[in-house]
Write an enzyme that holds these catalytic residues in place. Structure first.
Site, PDB file in Angstrom:
ATOM      1  N   CYS A 283       0.839  -1.204   0.000  1.00 36.31           N
ATOM      2  CA  CYS A 283       0.000   0.000   0.000  1.00 36.31           C
ATOM      3  C   CYS A 283       0.875   1.255   0.000  1.00 36.31           C
ATOM      4  O   CYS A 283       1.575   1.525   0.982  1.00 36.31           O
ATOM      5  CB  CYS A 283      -0.905  -0.040   1.227  1.00 36.31           C
ATOM      6  SG  CYS A 283      -1.837   1.448   1.525  1.00 36.31           S
TER       7      CYS A 283
ATOM      8  N   CYS B 261       0.106   3.836   2.699  1.00 36.75           N
ATOM      9  CA  CYS B 261       0.603   3.333   3.987  1.00 36.75           C
ATOM     10  C   CYS B 261       2.087   3.642   4.140  1.00 36.75           C
ATOM     11  O   CYS B 261       2.544   4.033   5.215  1.00 36.75           O
ATOM     12  CB  CYS B 261       0.380   1.832   4.110  1.00 36.75           C
ATOM     13  SG  CYS B 261      -1.353   1.341   4.055  1.00 36.75           S
TER      14      CYS B 261
END
Length: 166
Positions: free
Chosen positions: A92, A95
């Site tokens: 991600c 993230c």
């Protein structure tokens, strides 16, 4: 032949990596480093310097087993301390963007506990909390979810930490 021509060879087999018997893992090497005095004349200053370094850099606690997480979560239910649970994944990109931000907040807000859970490793935990969007930040007090931030929203995350930490 063109100058842009590039020959690519297929990989026939995986390389074999031999680990010698005397190899020590990085964790073992680090623990041995901490036991050795850096300055032989003043051991207490060297140990204090090493401990302060590890205390400042490792404020976000990552969990890799559901049993460890459950034990920690049940123990923290008796505390009034704010817990921020950071749900992330290695693939991600938002993230990865928020990881240094969380480290920065963890160093700044020492009265708040920061935990990190990888949804690929602990999928059942993310399902229990109903995490469907990454990154997700859950705010927990006394075992109850009091708020949530989803997505890479740095300012909103900081506002909610300041709001709920008191």
């Amino acid at each position: 032949m063109s100058s842009y021509y590039r020959r690519e060879l297929p990989i026939q087999s995986k390389p074999i990596i031999h680990t010698p018997a005397y190899y020590k893992s990085p964790a073992t090497q680090w623990s041995e480093f901490r036991q050795e005095p850096v300055n032989h004349y003043n051991r207490s200053n060297a140990v204090a310097a090493i401990s302060s370094h590890t205390a400042n850099t490792n404020r976000v606690v990552a969990f890799h087993s559901s049993a460890c997480w459950r034990n920690h979560f049940h123990a923290s239910q008796m505390s009034d301390k704010l817990i921020v649970i950071y749900f992330t994944a290695s693939w991600c990109s938002p993230c990865r963007f928020m990881a240094p931000v969380l480290d920065e907040y963890a160093a700044h807000y020492i009265d708040v506990e920061f935990n990190k859970i990888d949804v690929d490793e602990l999928f059942s935990i993310s399902q229990e909390f109903g995490v469907q969007t990454l990154p997700a930040f859950l705010f927990i007090k006394r075992g109850k979810e009091i708020d949530r931030v989803t997505g890479a929203r740095r300012e909103e995350l900081q506002r909610k930490i300041e709001k709920h930490r008191a």
